[in-house]
Design a protein around this motif. Structure first.
Motif, PDB file in Angstrom:
ATOM      1  N   MET A   1      10.812  -2.761   9.348  1.00  0.00           N
ATOM      2  CA  MET A   1      10.337  -1.375   9.206  1.00  0.00           C
ATOM      3  C   MET A   1      10.029  -1.042   7.752  1.00  0.00           C
TER       4      MET A   1
ATOM      5  N   GLY B   1       3.499  -0.910   3.668  1.00  0.00           N
ATOM      6  CA  GLY B   1       2.121  -1.363   3.873  1.00  0.00           C
ATOM      7  C   GLY B   1       1.943  -2.833   3.517  1.00  0.00           C
TER       8      GLY B   1
ATOM      9  N   SER C   1       0.857  -1.178   0.000  1.00  0.00           N
ATOM     10  CA  SER C   1       0.000   0.000   0.000  1.00  0.00           C
ATOM     11  C   SER C   1       0.894   1.229   0.000  1.00  0.00           C
TER      12      SER C   1
ATOM     13  N   ASN D   1       6.766  -2.698   6.789  1.00  0.00           N
ATOM     14  CA  ASN D   1       5.675  -1.920   7.371  1.00  0.00           C
ATOM     15  C   ASN D   1       5.428  -0.635   6.570  1.00  0.00           C
ATOM     16  N   ALA D   2       6.519   0.077   6.289  1.00  0.00           N
ATOM     17  CA  ALA D   2       6.377   1.348   5.571  1.00  0.00           C
ATOM     18  C   ALA D   2       5.724   1.136   4.207  1.00  0.00           C
TER      19      ALA D   2
END
Lengths: 195, 195
Positions: free
Chosen positions: B188, B194, B148, B191-192
């Motif tokens: 990380m 998405g 995302s 996650n960043a």
DNA sequence: GTCTATACGATGATAGAC
DNA sequence: GTCTATCATCGTATAGAC
């Protein structure tokens, strides 16, 4: 109040620092001579020593001023209510502030190795103070369960590195506006924090 | 095969490059003199010109070698099956590779402004080639819905800036091992994105 | 292949005239 | 406050001996 005739120190001093900042950012501290700075200001090299004791101190003053400015501006930013809002606020503050002074950012980061030991320690301390502001936000968010972060120290360094990036490539009139960059980066940071 | 008596070129050449890399990384290209490099190698300044036509070319060769090494090593890395796995793989590759040669990374990033126009264009092209590898992964993941991401170009720059950070502060024997840093940063980045 | 010697301009910083 | 003149040093790069 009386002014000394022929005195330009109030204007020349800032012009020396502005010229030095621009030249250091473009060519690097070691590659810039005092004569180049003087030529940019429109004075002779010797006259620069009325405004700085030496080249090293000139660099140090530029960097200390920049770090003081960052800390002052951040301190003046209203504290948002939740960790998530504070992280969003920090990310946007960092990008906005740094995008407005790319030369000072560049010099403050690239020329650390040209500072002597005492000056380096001072700048390093200010830099840590700034990093600690972000880390405190991340710790609060981790403690409250708002963030999912395995190491707040590493996340601090990672987020600052990420958020400083645009300073190196942003050009006015490019594909994205400041506001768009701010939005996109703030979102990536929130995601990376697991918010 | 006959060897010329007194010839050390096969060993001195690499030593010149190694000394230059170490000194450029520590003090900056402009701050290092050919005399310093020669002293480090244990030869006279004039002898350096047997191994490089000039100082600028010495810098350029170090940077081009580094960029070639990155691209070659990445090309030799097996292609993971999904965008998510490929991003994880890229993040870990980037950290591992760059952590192993902090001096070359530092020089290749900090001394770009000391390259002349033609050399800069060459290095810049190699850097873009590497960035494009990451961006392709992000685009695939965005298209498939695995990520995302509002802007793959910005994410590319942001992730590389983030992942290069450890090169500047990692010290052997510190709080975290290479493997731990790799794990934390890979997470990380995912996650960043998405993921 | 490396040395010594050297060309020649640029460097940071200072002294003293105005 | 700024200039000109100057100092001692160091910069890159080359020439020619060995």
């Amino acid at each position: 109040m009386a002014r000394k005739t022929g005195s330009h120190s109030e204007i020349t001093g800032p012009r020396v620092r502005a010229a030095a900042l621009a030249l250091f950012a473009r060519h690097g501290f070691a590659a810039v001579s005092m004569r180049q700075i003087a030529a940019e200001v429109g004075v002779q090299a010797g006259a620069l020593y009325l405004y700085t004791p030496d080249k090293q101190t000139l660099l140090f003053d530029l960097m200390r001023t920049h770090m003081d400015d960052v800390l002052t501006a951040w301190a003046a930013t209203p504290k948002a209510p939740t960790p998530r809002a504070r992280l969003d606020c920090f990310a946007r503050f960092h990008i906005r502030f740094h995008l407005d002074r790319p030369e000072a950012v560049f010099v403050s980061y690239m020329e650390l190795r040209n500072l002597d030991a005492a000056n380096f320690a001072t700048i390093e301390g200010l830099r840590r103070t700034y990093e600690t502001e972000l880390e405190a936000i991340l710790q609060e968010g981790k403690a409250s369960g708002a963030f999912s972060l395995s190491d707040t120290k590493l996340a601090t360094l990672a987020f600052i590195a990420m958020l400083t990036g645009p300073t190196n490539w942003f050009r006015e009139g490019g594909r994205l506006s400041r506001a768009e960059i701010e939005d996109i980066y703030a979102q990536m940071v929130l995601n990376a924090a697991g918010a």
